[in-house]
Structure formats: C-alpha cells, structure tokens
Design a protein around this motif. Structure first.
Motif, mmCIF file in Angstrom:
data_model
loop_
_atom_site.group_PDB
_atom_site.id
_atom_site.type_symbol
_atom_site.label_atom_id
_atom_site.label_comp_id
_atom_site.label_asym_id
_atom_site.label_seq_id
_atom_site.Cartn_x
_atom_site.Cartn_y
_atom_site.Cartn_z
ATOM 1 N N ALA A 139 42.029 38.923 32.214
ATOM 2 C CA ALA A 139 43.245 38.937 31.390
ATOM 3 C C ALA A 139 44.488 39.051 32.260
ATOM 4 C CB ALA A 139 43.183 40.086 30.392
ATOM 5 N N GLU A 140 44.428 39.911 33.268
ATOM 6 C CA GLU A 140 45.566 40.095 34.173
ATOM 7 C C GLU A 140 45.860 38.799 34.930
ATOM 8 O OE1 GLU A 140 48.683 42.122 36.013
ATOM 9 O OE2 GLU A 140 47.380 42.870 34.399
ATOM 10 N N LEU A 141 44.840 38.154 35.434
ATOM 11 C CA LEU A 141 45.042 36.959 36.244
ATOM 12 C C LEU A 141 45.389 35.731 35.402
ATOM 13 C CD1 LEU A 141 42.204 37.543 38.851
ATOM 14 C CD2 LEU A 141 44.660 37.692 39.228
ATOM 15 N N HIS A 142 45.052 35.773 34.129
ATOM 16 C CA HIS A 142 45.474 34.694 33.224
ATOM 17 C C HIS A 142 46.850 34.951 32.617
ATOM 18 C CE1 HIS A 142 42.091 31.965 33.201
ATOM 19 N NE2 HIS A 142 41.242 32.958 33.061
ATOM 20 N N GLY A 143 47.387 36.147 32.884
ATOM 21 C CA GLY A 143 48.765 36.422 32.497
ATOM 22 C C GLY A 143 48.988 36.962 31.108
ATOM 23 N N TRP A 144 47.936 37.404 30.419
ATOM 24 C CA TRP A 144 48.165 37.930 29.074
ATOM 25 C C TRP A 144 47.752 39.391 28.894
ATOM 26 C CZ3 TRP A 144 43.587 39.412 26.848
ATOM 27 C CH2 TRP A 144 42.421 38.739 27.218
ATOM 28 N N ALA A 145 47.435 40.078 29.973
ATOM 29 C CA ALA A 145 47.075 41.497 29.869
ATOM 30 C C ALA A 145 48.293 42.338 29.510
ATOM 31 C CB ALA A 145 46.475 41.983 31.188
ATOM 32 N N GLY A 146 48.093 43.316 28.672
ATOM 33 C CA GLY A 146 49.168 44.233 28.329
ATOM 34 C C GLY A 146 49.432 45.210 29.458
ATOM 35 N N PRO A 147 50.571 45.899 29.405
ATOM 36 C CA PRO A 147 50.892 46.880 30.452
ATOM 37 C C PRO A 147 49.812 47.959 30.537
ATOM 38 C CG PRO A 147 52.796 46.458 29.037
ATOM 39 C CD PRO A 147 51.620 45.803 28.368
ATOM 40 N N GLY A 148 49.385 48.238 31.746
ATOM 41 C CA GLY A 148 48.427 49.317 31.961
ATOM 42 C C GLY A 148 46.985 48.991 31.646
ATOM 43 N N LEU A 149 46.681 47.724 31.304
ATOM 44 C CA LEU A 149 45.296 47.408 30.946
ATOM 45 C C LEU A 149 44.340 47.702 32.095
ATOM 46 C CD1 LEU A 149 43.271 46.244 28.898
ATOM 47 C CD2 LEU A 149 43.712 43.979 29.885
ATOM 48 N N LEU A 150 44.717 47.349 33.327
ATOM 49 C CA LEU A 150 43.814 47.582 34.452
ATOM 50 C C LEU A 150 43.575 49.071 34.696
ATOM 51 C CD1 LEU A 150 44.894 44.858 37.048
ATOM 52 C CD2 LEU A 150 42.875 44.880 35.571
ATOM 53 N N ASP A 151 44.543 49.892 34.349
ATOM 54 C CA ASP A 151 44.358 51.342 34.519
ATOM 55 C C ASP A 151 43.306 51.896 33.564
ATOM 56 O OD1 ASP A 151 46.185 51.660 36.585
ATOM 57 O OD2 ASP A 151 47.869 51.910 35.204
ATOM 58 N N THR A 152 43.080 51.203 32.439
ATOM 59 C CA THR A 152 42.095 51.714 31.484
ATOM 60 C C THR A 152 40.679 51.622 32.016
ATOM 61 O OG1 THR A 152 41.787 49.593 30.315
ATOM 62 C CG2 THR A 152 43.581 51.032 29.550
ATOM 63 N N TYR A 153 40.456 50.833 33.056
ATOM 64 C CA TYR A 153 39.115 50.800 33.652
ATOM 65 C C TYR A 153 38.722 52.191 34.130
ATOM 66 C CZ TYR A 153 35.496 50.173 37.172
ATOM 67 O OH TYR A 153 34.352 50.314 37.920
ATOM 68 N N ASP A 154 39.569 52.828 34.915
ATOM 69 C CA ASP A 154 39.284 54.185 35.386
ATOM 70 C C ASP A 154 39.279 55.175 34.234
ATOM 71 O OD1 ASP A 154 39.206 56.306 37.672
ATOM 72 O OD2 ASP A 154 40.894 56.921 36.406
ATOM 73 N N GLU A 155 40.229 55.033 33.321
ATOM 74 C CA GLU A 155 40.335 55.966 32.197
ATOM 75 C C GLU A 155 39.088 55.947 31.321
ATOM 76 O OE1 GLU A 155 43.856 54.627 30.293
ATOM 77 O OE2 GLU A 155 45.185 55.242 31.941
ATOM 78 N N GLU A 156 38.465 54.783 31.185
ATOM 79 C CA GLU A 156 37.291 54.681 30.325
ATOM 80 C C GLU A 156 35.986 54.935 31.064
ATOM 81 O OE1 GLU A 156 39.013 51.546 26.975
ATOM 82 O OE2 GLU A 156 37.690 50.792 28.556
ATOM 83 N N ARG A 157 35.864 54.436 32.275
ATOM 84 C CA ARG A 157 34.580 54.508 32.948
ATOM 85 C C ARG A 157 34.360 55.773 33.758
ATOM 86 N NH1 ARG A 157 30.772 52.357 30.667
ATOM 87 N NH2 ARG A 157 29.592 52.571 32.607
ATOM 88 N N HIS A 158 35.420 56.393 34.273
ATOM 89 C CA HIS A 158 35.227 57.617 35.061
ATOM 90 C C HIS A 158 34.562 58.718 34.241
ATOM 91 C CE1 HIS A 158 36.075 61.115 37.610
ATOM 92 N NE2 HIS A 158 36.213 60.263 38.606
ATOM 93 N N TRP B 60 36.656 41.577 32.156
ATOM 94 C CA TRP B 60 37.567 40.912 31.227
ATOM 95 C C TRP B 60 39.007 41.380 31.421
ATOM 96 C CZ3 TRP B 60 40.497 43.382 27.455
ATOM 97 C CH2 TRP B 60 40.146 44.696 27.132
ATOM 98 N N LYS B 61 39.166 42.600 31.936
ATOM 99 C CA LYS B 61 40.516 43.111 32.193
ATOM 100 C C LYS B 61 41.141 42.411 33.402
ATOM 101 C CE LYS B 61 39.244 47.519 30.098
ATOM 102 N NZ LYS B 61 38.963 48.951 30.272
ATOM 103 N N LEU B 62 40.349 42.212 34.453
ATOM 104 C CA LEU B 62 40.850 41.443 35.590
ATOM 105 C C LEU B 62 41.173 40.007 35.178
ATOM 106 C CD1 LEU B 62 38.520 42.573 38.526
ATOM 107 C CD2 LEU B 62 41.009 42.838 38.418
#
Length: 504
Positions: free
Chosen positions: A309-328, A305-307
């Motif tokens: 959101a990014e590709l649809h143009g409404w993701a907030g700054p740093g949303l894709l970085d939260t993937y590593d922050e949450e899943r690692h 859903w983060k990807l």
C-alpha cells in the motif's frame, strides 16, 4: 498504479518467502538474499497451525501443502490430557504435520511464479539507511562483494539476524532450554500417534515423521547439559527417549545429528526507519507448541500488504507503524505462552508433575477452557487492537464466510490481494461504489446468510471496519468514509462526493 519502489528481504525461510510472494503478487519488485548457496533438506519446524493454513488458503497454496503432510486433530499434552482441535471454527480444524522444507518449497514456487527474485549464496554483511532508502552490503558465494539498494528492507534472517545487529537493536531474553539433541533416524516400531511427546522430571522426548520413513527425534537430558558443539551420543538419545516415552521405538540408521539451545527473546521494536524485522529475527520462542514458524509467517502476512500500500501510494498516515503495534504484542504473548508450556513439561518434583497432569486433564475436559486453549495454540484467537467504542468485529480474524458471487467464499476472494467489502444485502449501490471507485484495491461481494453487518476485510484476513447500519444513505456514507480511510482516495473522484447516495 505501478509501485514506486522496491523491497529487499534478507533470509529465504518461510517468513521471507511468504513476504516475497505477497509483494511480487502485488506488483512490488522484491529480491530475497539468502546466505545459503543451496536449499538444505533439514528442518526444525513440523507444525503448521490452522490460522497459518487459512493465510495460505488466502494465497491459493494451502491444499498443496496439506497434501504433503498428516492432519492431527488431537494433540496430547500431559498424561491422558489432549487438546481437541477438531472443533475449531475453520476449514482447517487440525494441525498439519509436515517438514518445514515442504512449506518453504510451496512458498518459494509461489514467490518465483509471481516474479520475486531469490539470490542464494548472498550473505548480507552490513546495512545503512537514509531518508530515501536502504543499502546493504553483500558477499556472494564466489567471493565477490557488492551493494544493493531498496526503498525498504526486511530482516527475516533468523535468531542471529545480521540485519538486527546492523540496526544496533538489542535482543533481550534468555535461554529456555539448553543442549537439546536432534537426530533424523529410522524407527523399527512406528509410534501409534503422528506426534509423540513425553516428559519426566529429567528427560523429554519428541518424535515427528518426515512422511518418507524418516523421523525427527528430539531429546533432552537434564543431567547432561553440554555445549551445542558436543556430538550427539545415540545411546544417550535412546536412553532419554525410553525414559520419556517408555520405549525408544527401535531408533537406528541415523543420517544427521545435532545439538541446539532454544532462547526466549524479543526485539524491543519491529521497525527501525525503513527496515523491519519479522520471524525469528524479531522474536524467538521455546519449541513448545510449534509456534515459531507460524508466528513468523503471520508477521509477513501483516506486513506485506502494508508495504505494498505504501509503495503504491495509497497507504494512510502511520500504516507502516501499525505492523509493530499489532505484531509485537502477539510475539510477546506467544513467547510467554510457549515458555510456560515448556516449563510445565520439564517440571521436576513429582508432586508438581502430578498437579500439572491433573490440571491439564481438567482444563482440556472443561469445554470453555479447552476451546480457548485450542484457539490460542492454533492462532485463531489472535486479534488486533481496536479504537474505543469500535464495532465488536474490528481487529478480529474474519471467518471464511460464503459469498453469493464468484469467488464463492471470502478466503478465495482474498487471493486477489485486495480488501474485500462484504455486504449484508444485495445493494447495487454499494457494489457500484466498491467496484467502480476502488476497483484496484477492493473486491465487493454479498455474504450469504448475513442479514445486517457490512465489513471491510483487510488483505491479511482481519476486519478493518464494520457497521450494522441499515439506513441506506447513512450506511453508504460510512462505507465511503471507511474505504477512503483504509484504501486511499477513490480513482474516480466524481463518484466519491455528494449528498450521501453512493451513486451521487
């Protein structure tokens, strides 16, 4: 709003297929490249845990998968100790035992129906990225080669990940267990339990059913550690199973055998520029607890859903970085937990085995400890970091609360792939805001029986934001701020500003 970009997924296992289905459902063009030319009727994973089933429920395919396997409410540990899953706060208070190929079939059918492209016999041999995208080199089954380009790429290509190697990322760790024997066999005597496991100091055995009369038998012999290339001696396997379980259940008619070793490894980070890693490409654990496939699919649910959101143009700054922050951190915790369980199962001195058995019995009979163990193994306990002072629900798994409208429960509403704003009272102003200004990103409904909490649930079933505010104007302003932060600017800006009323 159409997506501006596409995603390449390398690897058509459960992780890659769930990710592809999510992206395609969200209107994102995606292609899965799989080096195997044909689907193989082989499997290592049998366990689908409660949290994974909840995520599949949010995609409308859980019941189909459940119909392929057997539900196990109690999992034997050591001796007479058993982990009770029947009290889990979930629609799925059990572990589902079904071959991995059934999980892959259900996910592949969903991905294809949503419009994902799956290319088999396509081996990725190299990868490059720049500021605008990712390009991969591909060798096809007919010997031809080519290149494919995408906005983002995700490596879900297993422990030997070509994507990870192309990124130059290390994969630190060590082997948890070596020279494990695998065999698909018939049994003369059916085991009394769906899942059968046992261990002595020098032998371990596990038996799981395929559901069609065939069984997967796994055996390990401390005194015969040979390379993975060494053929499996069926007499040795029978001897190991007898030592570990007291009987070999009449093993015969083997159709396939192999050896493998299991590692405990984790990549330092799950993102490198426009490339992400998920599943065994990012982390690999011991087989204890049946966690590997489940954690990978949960990686995919977090990232998809983060990807989108990014590709649809409404993701907030740093949303894709939260993937590593949450899943690692989740991968690290599972690695440690499964490793500890494996070492406990294989402990050799008799005194230590006795202490292990007694300790497991005490833990599983002490309800608070047993509840924590069950939630941890099932994935129900997973939560994500929340800011200091945040509402107690933020970052936690959202329970499947009943809703007053249609759909009638939260996880059915999540099948739309949108956020769900769950309000505590039938407030038409709140409904108007969510359905009018963020209609393509948010579904709004009233929680049946909830008296004060309003929560915004992410597409992956975790709480993004919540408030107990009851004053209408303050609650309205808080909701508007949360929706803008998590779901981007409203479509109709006229309805997103004013003096605090949702209708201003």
């Amino acid at each position: 709003m159409p997506a501006t970009g596409n995603v390449l997924i390398v690897g058509a296992g459960p992780t890659g297929l769930l990710l592809a289905g999510d992206l395609a459902d969200a209107g994102v063009a995606c292609t899965v490249l799989e080096r195997r030319a044909e689907e193989l009727n082989l499997t290592r994973a049998f366990a689908v845990h409660a949290r994974t089933l909840e995520l599949l429920d949010a995609r409308g395919v859980a019941e189909e998968l459940v119909a392929t396997g057997q539900r196990v409410g109690r999992v034997n540990l050591f001796g007479r100790a058993a982990l009770d899953l029947t009290r889990l706060p979930s629609r799925f208070p059990y572990v589902l035992v079904t071959p991995q190929y059934e999980t892959e079939r259900v996910l592949e059918e969903r991905a294809l129906a949503a419009g994902a492209e799956i290319v088999r016999g396509a081996e990725v041999t190299g990868l490059r990225q720049d500021a605008d995208g990712v390009e991969v080199d591909v060798r096809y089954g007919d010997g031809t080669t080519g290149a494919r380009r995408a906005t983002y790429a995700v490596g879900t290509d297993g422990v030997g990940s070509t994507v990870r190697q192309a990124l130059g990322l290390p994969f630190p760790g060590n082997s948890a267990i070596r020279s494990v024997m695998l065999a698909d066999v018939r049994l003369t005597d059916e085991p009394p339990e769906v899942l059968t496991a046992g261990a002595t100091g020098d032998a371990f055995a596990f038996i799981a059913p395929f559901g069609d009369g065939w069984y997967r038998v796994i055996g390990w012999n401390r005194h015969h550690q040979v390379p993975d290339t060494e053929p499996v001696d069926m007499d040795e396997l029978r001897d190991v199973v007898r030592r570990a379980l007291g009987t070999d259940h009449g093993i015969h008619g083997e159709r396939w055998t192999s050896r493998f070793h299991s590692d405990e490894r984790q990549v330092p980070r799950y993102r490198s520029g426009r490339v992400f890693l998920a599943g065994d490409a990012a982390h690999v654990h011991s087989p204890a607890g049946g966690q590997g496939m489940n954690v990978g699919m949960q990686d995919a649910a977090n990232l998809s859903w983060k990807l989108a959101a990014e590709l649809h143009g409404w993701a907030g700054p740093g949303l894709l970085d939260t993937y590593d922050e949450e899943r690692h951190p989740v991968g690290r915790l599972v690695l440690r937990g499964s490793g500890a369980a494996l070492r406990a199962a294989l402990v050799e001195p008799p005194a230590f085995r006795f202490a292990r058995t007694v300790g497991a019995g005490v833990a599983t009979r002490f309800r608070p400890v047993a509840r924590r163990l069950a939630r941890a193994v099932s994935g129900i306990a997973v939560s994500y970091p929340a800011p200091p002072g945040a509402h107690r629900l933020i970052g936690r798994r959202a329970p499947d609360v009943p809703l007053c409208g249609k759909p009638s429960r939260l996880y059915e509403a999540l099948r739309e792939g949108r956020f769900v704003l769950v309000v505590a009272a039938n407030d038409p102003a709140v409904t108007y805001l969510a359905t009018r200004s963020w209609t393509d990103r948010v579904h709004c409904d009233v929680a049946n029986g909830v008296t004060h909490t309003t929560a915004l649930v992410r597409p992956d079933g975790y709480v993004a934001w919540a408030t107990d505010e009851t004053a209408p104007d303050r609650r309205a302003a808080a909701i508007r701020t949360a929706l803008t932060h998590w779901c981007g600017a409203p479509v109709d800006h006229h309805h997103s500003h004013g003096s605090g009323s949702l209708l201003s």
